[in-house]
Design a protein around this motif. Structure first.
Motif, PDB file in Angstrom:
ATOM      1  N   LEU A  89      -5.471  -0.615  19.135  1.00 24.26           N
ATOM      2  CA  LEU A  89      -4.997   0.309  18.109  1.00 24.26           C
ATOM      3  C   LEU A  89      -5.627  -0.005  16.758  1.00 24.26           C
ATOM      4  CD1 LEU A  89      -3.159   2.668  17.311  1.00 24.26           C
ATOM      5  CD2 LEU A  89      -1.336   0.980  16.935  1.00 24.26           C
ATOM      6  N   VAL A  90      -5.664  -1.276  16.391  1.00 23.53           N
ATOM      7  CA  VAL A  90      -6.261  -1.673  15.107  1.00 23.53           C
ATOM      8  C   VAL A  90      -7.738  -1.286  15.072  1.00 23.53           C
ATOM      9  CG1 VAL A  90      -6.947  -3.668  13.710  1.00 23.53           C
ATOM     10  CG2 VAL A  90      -4.589  -3.447  14.514  1.00 23.53           C
ATOM     11  N   ALA A  91      -8.467  -1.483  16.165  1.00 21.52           N
ATOM     12  CA  ALA A  91      -9.885  -1.102  16.207  1.00 21.52           C
ATOM     13  C   ALA A  91     -10.041   0.400  16.025  1.00 21.52           C
ATOM     14  CB  ALA A  91     -10.511  -1.553  17.534  1.00 21.52           C
ATOM     15  N   TRP A  92      -9.168   1.173  16.632  1.00 28.98           N
ATOM     16  CA  TRP A  92      -9.188   2.635  16.531  1.00 28.98           C
ATOM     17  C   TRP A  92      -8.956   3.064  15.086  1.00 28.98           C
ATOM     18  CZ3 TRP A  92      -4.747   6.189  18.414  1.00 28.98           C
ATOM     19  CH2 TRP A  92      -5.218   7.486  18.671  1.00 28.98           C
ATOM     20  N   ILE A  93      -7.960   2.477  14.448  1.00 33.60           N
ATOM     21  CA  ILE A  93      -7.657   2.798  13.052  1.00 33.60           C
ATOM     22  C   ILE A  93      -8.816   2.396  12.141  1.00 33.60           C
ATOM     23  CG2 ILE A  93      -6.138   2.284  11.098  1.00 33.60           C
ATOM     24  CD1 ILE A  93      -3.904   1.797  13.229  1.00 33.60           C
ATOM     25  N   ALA A  94      -9.341   1.190  12.321  1.00 30.16           N
ATOM     26  CA  ALA A  94     -10.423   0.690  11.466  1.00 30.16           C
ATOM     27  C   ALA A  94     -11.666   1.571  11.572  1.00 30.16           C
ATOM     28  CB  ALA A  94     -10.760  -0.754  11.830  1.00 30.16           C
ATOM     29  N   GLN A  95     -11.989   2.017  12.753  1.00 33.81           N
ATOM     30  CA  GLN A  95     -13.153   2.875  12.921  1.00 33.81           C
ATOM     31  C   GLN A  95     -12.953   4.216  12.220  1.00 33.81           C
ATOM     32  OE1 GLN A  95     -14.868   2.675  16.717  1.00 33.81           O
ATOM     33  NE2 GLN A  95     -16.820   3.181  15.803  1.00 33.81           N
ATOM     34  N   THR A  96     -11.763   4.736  12.266  1.00 36.14           N
ATOM     35  CA  THR A  96     -11.463   5.978  11.563  1.00 36.14           C
ATOM     36  C   THR A  96     -11.622   5.802  10.069  1.00 36.14           C
ATOM     37  OG1 THR A  96      -9.944   6.687  13.252  1.00 36.14           O
ATOM     38  CG2 THR A  96      -9.643   7.649  11.077  1.00 36.14           C
ATOM     39  N   ARG A  97     -11.093   4.710   9.571  1.00 31.53           N
ATOM     40  CA  ARG A  97     -11.137   4.464   8.136  1.00 31.53           C
ATOM     41  C   ARG A  97     -12.569   4.268   7.646  1.00 31.53           C
ATOM     42  NH1 ARG A  97      -6.342   4.406   6.112  1.00 31.53           N
ATOM     43  NH2 ARG A  97      -7.018   3.465   4.166  1.00 31.53           N
ATOM     44  N   ALA A  98     -13.508   3.961   8.527  1.00 28.49           N
ATOM     45  CA  ALA A  98     -14.912   3.863   8.126  1.00 28.49           C
ATOM     46  C   ALA A  98     -15.441   5.231   7.688  1.00 28.49           C
ATOM     47  CB  ALA A  98     -15.757   3.301   9.266  1.00 28.49           C
ATOM     48  N   ALA A  99     -14.972   6.304   8.325  1.00 31.40           N
ATOM     49  CA  ALA A  99     -15.416   7.656   7.960  1.00 31.40           C
ATOM     50  C   ALA A  99     -14.572   8.252   6.837  1.00 31.40           C
ATOM     51  CB  ALA A  99     -15.360   8.569   9.176  1.00 31.40           C
ATOM     52  N   PHE A 100     -13.353   7.743   6.663  1.00 30.80           N
ATOM     53  CA  PHE A 100     -12.422   8.223   5.631  1.00 30.80           C
ATOM     54  C   PHE A 100     -11.783   6.999   4.977  1.00 30.80           C
ATOM     55  CE2 PHE A 100     -12.559  11.258   9.116  1.00 30.80           C
ATOM     56  CZ  PHE A 100     -12.857  12.441   8.478  1.00 30.80           C
ATOM     57  N   PRO A 101     -12.540   6.236   4.176  1.00 31.01           N
ATOM     58  CA  PRO A 101     -12.043   4.943   3.676  1.00 31.01           C
ATOM     59  C   PRO A 101     -10.775   5.021   2.833  1.00 31.01           C
ATOM     60  CG  PRO A 101     -14.359   5.278   3.075  1.00 31.01           C
ATOM     61  CD  PRO A 101     -13.890   6.529   3.745  1.00 31.01           C
ATOM     62  N   ASP A 102     -10.542   6.128   2.167  1.00 30.15           N
ATOM     63  CA  ASP A 102      -9.349   6.240   1.314  1.00 30.15           C
ATOM     64  C   ASP A 102      -8.244   7.076   1.974  1.00 30.15           C
ATOM     65  OD1 ASP A 102     -10.529   8.744   1.159  1.00 30.15           O
ATOM     66  OD2 ASP A 102     -10.290   8.943  -1.002  1.00 30.15           O
ATOM     67  N   LEU A 103      -8.275   7.195   3.282  1.00 29.87           N
ATOM     68  CA  LEU A 103      -7.321   8.022   4.012  1.00 29.87           C
ATOM     69  C   LEU A 103      -5.892   7.613   3.676  1.00 29.87           C
ATOM     70  CD1 LEU A 103      -7.503  10.311   6.065  1.00 29.87           C
ATOM     71  CD2 LEU A 103      -7.387   8.609   7.869  1.00 29.87           C
ATOM     72  N   ARG A 104      -5.112   8.576   3.236  1.00 30.51           N
ATOM     73  CA  ARG A 104      -3.726   8.350   2.834  1.00 30.51           C
ATOM     74  C   ARG A 104      -2.836   9.420   3.445  1.00 30.51           C
ATOM     75  NH1 ARG A 104      -4.169   3.464   2.103  1.00 30.51           N
ATOM     76  NH2 ARG A 104      -5.348   2.792   0.315  1.00 30.51           N
ATOM     77  N   PHE A 105      -1.617   9.036   3.758  1.00 30.82           N
ATOM     78  CA  PHE A 105      -0.705   9.901   4.473  1.00 30.82           C
ATOM     79  C   PHE A 105       0.639   9.986   3.786  1.00 30.82           C
ATOM     80  CE2 PHE A 105      -3.840   8.088   7.090  1.00 30.82           C
ATOM     81  CZ  PHE A 105      -4.266   9.142   7.874  1.00 30.82           C
ATOM     82  N   SER A 106       1.266  11.135   3.916  1.00 32.43           N
ATOM     83  CA  SER A 106       2.628  11.304   3.432  1.00 32.43           C
ATOM     84  C   SER A 106       3.430  11.980   4.530  1.00 32.43           C
ATOM     85  CB  SER A 106       2.649  12.134   2.146  1.00 32.43           C
ATOM     86  OG  SER A 106       2.124  13.418   2.383  1.00 32.43           O
ATOM     87  N   LEU A 107       4.692  11.648   4.578  1.00 33.16           N
ATOM     88  CA  LEU A 107       5.573  12.271   5.552  1.00 33.16           C
ATOM     89  C   LEU A 107       5.985  13.639   5.039  1.00 33.16           C
ATOM     90  CD1 LEU A 107       7.899   9.298   6.519  1.00 33.16           C
ATOM     91  CD2 LEU A 107       5.835  10.109   7.670  1.00 33.16           C
ATOM     92  N   GLN A 108       5.963  14.632   5.915  1.00 34.44           N
ATOM     93  CA  GLN A 108       6.420  15.963   5.530  1.00 34.44           C
ATOM     94  C   GLN A 108       7.943  16.053   5.575  1.00 34.44           C
ATOM     95  OE1 GLN A 108       4.381  18.749   8.064  1.00 34.44           O
ATOM     96  NE2 GLN A 108       2.600  18.803   6.726  1.00 34.44           N
ATOM     97  N   ILE A 109       8.542  15.360   6.516  1.00 30.43           N
ATOM     98  CA  ILE A 109      10.006  15.303   6.635  1.00 30.43           C
ATOM     99  C   ILE A 109      10.380  13.885   7.039  1.00 30.43           C
ATOM    100  CG2 ILE A 109      10.260  17.740   7.235  1.00 30.43           C
ATOM    101  CD1 ILE A 109      10.618  16.856  10.166  1.00 30.43           C
ATOM    102  N   ASP A 110      11.652  13.558   6.905  1.00 31.68           N
ATOM    103  CA  ASP A 110      12.110  12.240   7.329  1.00 31.68           C
ATOM    104  C   ASP A 110      11.894  12.076   8.832  1.00 31.68           C
ATOM    105  OD1 ASP A 110      12.944  11.527   4.787  1.00 31.68           O
ATOM    106  OD2 ASP A 110      14.984  12.275   5.101  1.00 31.68           O
ATOM    107  N   PRO A 111      11.656  10.839   9.281  1.00 34.61           N
ATOM    108  CA  PRO A 111      11.473  10.593  10.712  1.00 34.61           C
ATOM    109  C   PRO A 111      12.725  10.953  11.510  1.00 34.61           C
ATOM    110  CG  PRO A 111      10.898   8.649   9.422  1.00 34.61           C
ATOM    111  CD  PRO A 111      11.533   9.627   8.485  1.00 34.61           C
ATOM    112  N   LEU A 112      12.517  11.307  12.751  1.00 30.81           N
ATOM    113  CA  LEU A 112      13.617  11.536  13.682  1.00 30.81           C
ATOM    114  C   LEU A 112      13.670  10.327  14.616  1.00 30.81           C
ATOM    115  CD1 LEU A 112      12.844  15.237  14.635  1.00 30.81           C
ATOM    116  CD2 LEU A 112      14.520  14.413  12.968  1.00 30.81           C
ATOM    117  N   VAL A 113      14.838   9.733  14.751  1.00 36.24           N
ATOM    118  CA  VAL A 113      15.013   8.584  15.631  1.00 36.24           C
ATOM    119  C   VAL A 113      16.173   8.894  16.554  1.00 36.24           C
ATOM    120  CG1 VAL A 113      15.532   6.126  15.765  1.00 36.24           C
ATOM    121  CG2 VAL A 113      14.124   6.992  13.883  1.00 36.24           C
ATOM    122  N   ALA A 114      15.923   8.783  17.864  1.00 36.88           N
ATOM    123  CA  ALA A 114      16.962   9.017  18.864  1.00 36.88           C
ATOM    124  C   ALA A 114      16.789   7.991  19.971  1.00 36.88           C
ATOM    125  CB  ALA A 114      16.868  10.428  19.423  1.00 36.88           C
ATOM    126  N   GLY A 115      17.718   7.055  20.036  1.00 37.83           N
ATOM    127  CA  GLY A 115      17.640   6.034  21.073  1.00 37.83           C
ATOM    128  C   GLY A 115      16.374   5.212  20.939  1.00 37.83           C
TER     129      GLY A 115
END
Length: 188
Positions: A100-126
């Motif tokens: 997973l870390v390798a996958w994320i790191a490779q993505t960030r090579a093409a989008f080094p400043d990639l930033r995310f925001s949540l559109q809604i609060d997370p849903l947690v069930a069980g």
């Protein structure tokens, strides 16, 4: 297409789409129900236990923002990904925290400043959690077939669903707007 280009395409887009991290520098304005960039999912005055779904999602978000320090603490060695990859794969080759870390790191090579925001609060069930996100980043080049100039700002959305077992994420389903990203990269 060369093996290197195929591997880069397999790793690049889904990871970019999978990313969830809350950022202090995000350009997206959070809605009233969304978590703000300055606050984590858990309330500062009511910190969740380290292995609670809310605390795990905080760490998950930081992971996708490039903070890999807690990856092994929240990702099971049996962790698997379910996603439709651009090379036709199903994500099953991405295994455990290291994959997973390798996958994320490779993505960030093409989008080094990639930033995310949540559109809604997370849903947690069980033992499942789901989050809806918006990602914004600056394209640095290197995406196979992309005609967009480096410096192009892209924004795309997606939803991640995670299964939790024994205090770690063990399974991950990705649903993202690949068309939105590819259109902005002029890769269609």
């Amino acid at each position: 297409m060369t093996t290197t280009a195929r591997n880069r395409m397999r790793l690049l887009v889904p990871a970019a789409l999978a990313a969830l991290a809350v950022s202090a520098t995000t350009a997206a304005a959070p809605s009233s129900s969304a978590t703000t960039a300055e606050h984590s999912i858990t309330s500062h005055s009511h910190q969740a236990p380290a292995n609670s779904p809310k605390a795990m999602l905080d760490a998950w978000l930081r992971l996708w923002n490039g903070d890999f320090t807690q990856a092994s603490g929240i990702i099971s060695p049996d962790f698997t990904v379910h996603a439709a990859l651009l090379d036709g794969g199903d994500g099953s080759s991405i295994r455990g925290a290291d994959g997973l870390v390798a996958w994320i790191a490779q993505t960030r090579a093409a989008f080094p400043d990639l930033r995310f925001s949540l559109q809604i609060d997370p849903l947690v069930a069980g033992h499942r959690a789901s989050v809806r996100w918006t990602a914004t980043g600056t394209y640095a080049g290197g995406f196979p077939g992309a005609k967009a100039a480096p410096g192009t700002v892209v924004t795309f959305t997606g939803t991640d669903t995670l299964r939790i077992r024994n205090g770690k994420f063990v399974e991950y389903w990705l649903n993202s707007d690949t068309l939105q990203l590819l259109t902005q990269l002029h890769a269609l």
